[in-house]
Design an enzyme around this catalytic site. Structure first.
Site, PDB file in Angstrom:
ATOM      1  N   ASP A  64       0.820  -1.211   0.000  1.00  0.00           N
ATOM      2  CA  ASP A  64       0.000   0.000   0.000  1.00  0.00           C
ATOM      3  C   ASP A  64       0.860   1.271   0.000  1.00  0.00           C
ATOM      4  OD1 ASP A  64       1.018  -0.288   2.519  1.00  0.00           O
ATOM      5  OD2 ASP A  64      -0.840   0.163   3.579  1.00  0.00           O
ATOM      6  N   GLU A  88      26.768  11.455 -24.714  1.00  0.00           N
ATOM      7  CA  GLU A  88      25.444  12.012 -24.994  1.00  0.00           C
ATOM      8  C   GLU A  88      25.352  13.456 -24.529  1.00  0.00           C
ATOM      9  OE1 GLU A  88      20.757  10.980 -23.963  1.00  0.00           O
ATOM     10  OE2 GLU A  88      22.386  10.158 -22.713  1.00  0.00           O
ATOM     11  N   HIS A 110      12.080  10.701 -23.100  1.00  0.00           N
ATOM     12  CA  HIS A 110      11.835  10.351 -24.497  1.00  0.00           C
ATOM     13  C   HIS A 110      10.570  11.118 -24.882  1.00  0.00           C
ATOM     14  CE1 HIS A 110      14.553   6.697 -25.134  1.00  0.00           C
ATOM     15  NE2 HIS A 110      14.899   7.241 -23.976  1.00  0.00           N
ATOM     16  N   HIS A 154      16.949  11.037 -29.309  1.00  0.00           N
ATOM     17  CA  HIS A 154      15.495  11.103 -29.174  1.00  0.00           C
ATOM     18  C   HIS A 154      15.121  12.527 -28.790  1.00  0.00           C
ATOM     19  CE1 HIS A 154      16.232  11.043 -24.801  1.00  0.00           C
ATOM     20  NE2 HIS A 154      17.045  10.019 -25.023  1.00  0.00           N
ATOM     21  N   GLU A 162      23.582  10.738 -29.034  1.00  0.00           N
ATOM     22  CA  GLU A 162      24.232   9.779 -28.131  1.00  0.00           C
ATOM     23  C   GLU A 162      24.708   8.512 -28.838  1.00  0.00           C
ATOM     24  OE1 GLU A 162      21.398   7.723 -25.496  1.00  0.00           O
ATOM     25  OE2 GLU A 162      19.892   9.159 -26.175  1.00  0.00           O
ATOM     26  N   ASP A 218      25.117   7.511 -17.293  1.00  0.00           N
ATOM     27  CA  ASP A 218      23.992   8.089 -18.032  1.00  0.00           C
ATOM     28  C   ASP A 218      22.989   8.555 -16.984  1.00  0.00           C
ATOM     29  OD1 ASP A 218      21.737   8.662 -19.563  1.00  0.00           O
ATOM     30  OD2 ASP A 218      22.014   6.957 -20.906  1.00  0.00           O
ATOM     31  N   HIS A 229      20.763  -0.451 -20.428  1.00  0.00           N
ATOM     32  CA  HIS A 229      19.955   0.088 -19.335  1.00  0.00           C
ATOM     33  C   HIS A 229      20.326  -0.587 -18.015  1.00  0.00           C
ATOM     34  CE1 HIS A 229      16.671   1.501 -22.371  1.00  0.00           C
ATOM     35  NE2 HIS A 229      17.699   2.322 -22.307  1.00  0.00           N
ATOM     36  N   ASP A 276      19.514  14.963 -20.057  1.00  0.00           N
ATOM     37  CA  ASP A 276      19.892  13.573 -20.314  1.00  0.00           C
ATOM     38  C   ASP A 276      21.331  13.585 -20.825  1.00  0.00           C
ATOM     39  OD1 ASP A 276      20.033  10.908 -20.963  1.00  0.00           O
ATOM     40  OD2 ASP A 276      18.334  10.899 -22.333  1.00  0.00           O
ATOM     41  N   ARG A 288      29.596   5.427 -24.430  1.00  0.00           N
ATOM     42  CA  ARG A 288      28.523   6.264 -24.980  1.00  0.00           C
ATOM     43  C   ARG A 288      28.800   7.707 -24.565  1.00  0.00           C
ATOM     44  NH1 ARG A 288      24.595   3.534 -23.388  1.00  0.00           N
ATOM     45  NH2 ARG A 288      23.786   4.610 -21.543  1.00  0.00           N
ATOM     46  N   HIS A 317      21.397   0.913 -30.962  1.00  0.00           N
ATOM     47  CA  HIS A 317      20.313   1.875 -30.718  1.00  0.00           C
ATOM     48  C   HIS A 317      20.441   3.060 -31.661  1.00  0.00           C
ATOM     49  CE1 HIS A 317      23.098   4.580 -28.549  1.00  0.00           C
ATOM     50  NE2 HIS A 317      23.556   3.506 -27.928  1.00  0.00           N
ATOM     51  N   TYR A 334      29.595  -0.797 -28.032  1.00  0.00           N
ATOM     52  CA  TYR A 334      29.542  -1.714 -26.898  1.00  0.00           C
ATOM     53  C   TYR A 334      30.097  -3.061 -27.367  1.00  0.00           C
ATOM     54  CZ  TYR A 334      26.124   1.948 -26.161  1.00  0.00           C
ATOM     55  OH  TYR A 334      25.503   3.176 -26.097  1.00  0.00           O
TER      56      TYR A 334
END
Length: 443
Positions: free
Chosen positions: A34, A417, A355, A348, A379, A254, A237, A265, A415, A344, A383
């Site tokens: 709750d 960005e 996003h 964006h 970005e 990130d 992610h 971002d 990366r 990717h 990898y």
């Protein structure tokens, strides 16, 4: 700010013609049992109203003789407010938020039909609240049943997003002021993170210090912060942030700040020991060059896909030079054989949502044309997971085999960005305060 929300509503009202638009506030989200998460208003609802409470509905009815902006809100309730916080209430909602009239949310089913019957369609986005979706559909069906008797009323149900989201896509000076603030806070946090990251510390220590700084300046994390060391940087992610950083690791961070609903971002990657290894430096310089060339393609009148295609070409040619790909670059790009290393897109839209809303293309090969006030991220990344499986795909019925990956590259994830504003004459990097040159990343 009330005038700003009124201007936004007026812009949308002018596009509705004889339609009635209905916007629902965000639901309360449950963390566990709750216990609820802190409330965060639906972005469309907030954009049009500035009202920051749950259990609310906004109606725009340009065809109505008296009321064009109607709010349904929770009534004042002292007992509930003692437990869960103050409520604006019906009377104050009308006064503070510029509604022509406000009702208790409990009156929605009774009052809504009078704002539907004069229109020719209902604008409503079928979202994740299935119970409320069904409620609106019931009202629509009742109006359809009455149509043969009176010859008027809403016979169509449409999503308002194609009318509203182009407005959100072009940021006003007021919005840009908030986005600059969100960017500045995140810039300070990233610079702090680079100064404090050391072998032996845990990823969550860096996360904690960054998010402390967000809070200290009136912000909050724009999304779950990614603090990924070593091979974790190859997980797009990764949010566990539990690993102890080691000598020789790269650290990919990130993390962005949300300030008064507007977001930044930023991603940076740097060696926590202070120096890149030869392989890390090569990959880092390749990603940095891809980002620089991508940003050079951002200006008014340029199709949205130009910066992505530019980044892909730089990365493919670089991977070819390193022997991580083989073949003709045009064929590799067409077959997307770079995707095991760069899976990717290059960015964006950014704004009220990380996003953010807005289409990227209007049908096949008809890309959105950048215009002043658009804000987007840029970005690119590479990898090289230890588990990477180079793609082998057919191009014109010829199978192109890719070479195995030399283990010396394994575990390198990079990366970079930034948040970029399209201006009248080109673009502005809102997050330029975080360095990204090789010299700046080393110490």
């Amino acid at each position: 700010m009330s005038n700003l929300y009124a201007q936004r509503r007026q812009q949308l009202l002018s596009k509705l013609n004889q339609g009635t638009a209905i916007f629902r506030s965000a639901p309360m989200a449950v963390m566990h049992n709750d216990v609820e998460y802190a409330f965060r208003q639906d972005s469309d609802f907030f954009y049009l109203t500035g009202f920051n409470e749950p259990e609310a509905v906004a109606v725009l009815a340009p065809h109505h003789d008296e009321h064009q902006f109607i709010l349904f809100v929770r009534p004042k309730d002292l007992d509930r407010e003692i437990w869960t916080g103050y409520r604006t209430g019906v009377e104050a909602a009308q006064e503070r938020y510029g509604a022509d009239i406000a009702y208790s949310i409990e009156e929605l089913d009774e009052k809504l039909p009078q704002y539907l019957k004069g229109g020719d369609r209902i604008y409503y986005h079928l979202g994740r609240d299935e119970a409320f979706n069904s409620r609106i559909l019931r009202h629509w069906r009742k109006q359809l049943a009455l149509y043969p008797k009176r010859g008027t009323g809403p016979i169509a149900l449409e999503d308002p997003s194609p009318l509203l989201h182009p407005l959100r896509l072009v940021k006003t000076p007021e919005e840009l002021e908030l986005m600059r603030k969100a960017a500045d806070i995140a810039v300070d946090a990233h610079n702090l993170a680079r100064d404090m990251a050391r072998p032996g510390r845990y990823e969550y220590e860096v996360q904690a210090e960054m998010e402390r700084l967000f809070t200290l300046h009136g912000g909050s994390p724009a999304y779950p912060s990614i603090v990924a060391s070593g091979g974790n940087a190859c997980i797009l992610h990764y949010v566990e942030n539990t690993r102890q950083m080691e000598e020789g690791d790269l650290l990919l961070i990130d993390a962005g700040c949300s300030y008064q609903y507007y977001n930044s971002d930023i991603t940076r990657t740097f060696p926590i020991s202070g120096k890149f290894s030869p392989e890390q430096k090569i990959i880092y310089e390749l990603v940095l060059e891809a980002q620089k060339q991508a940003i050079s393609k951002i200006a008014p009148g340029i199709p949205y896909n130009e910066h992505h295609d530019t980044a892909v070409r730089v990365i493919v040619e670089g991977l070819l030079d390193l022997g991580l790909l083989s073949g003709d670059p045009e064929e590799l790009i067409e077959a997307e054989q770079y995707k095991p290393f760069y899976m990717h897109k290059t960015g964006h839209w950014l704004g009220l949502d990380v996003h953010d809303v807005g289409v990227y293309q209007h049908g096949e090969d008809n890309w959105h044309i950048l215009q002043p006030g658009n804000v987007l991220t840029v970005e690119p990344g590479i990898y090289i997971s230890p588990y990477i499986k180079p793609a082998s795909r057919e191009v014109d019925e010829v199978t192109i085999e890719q070479p195995p990956v030399d283990p010396k590259w394994h575990g390198i994830g990079v990366r970079i960005e930034d948040d970029v504003l399209v201006t009248e004459n080109g673009c502005e990097i809102l997050t330029a305060g975080v360095p990204k040159s090789v010299d700046a990343m080393e110490r």
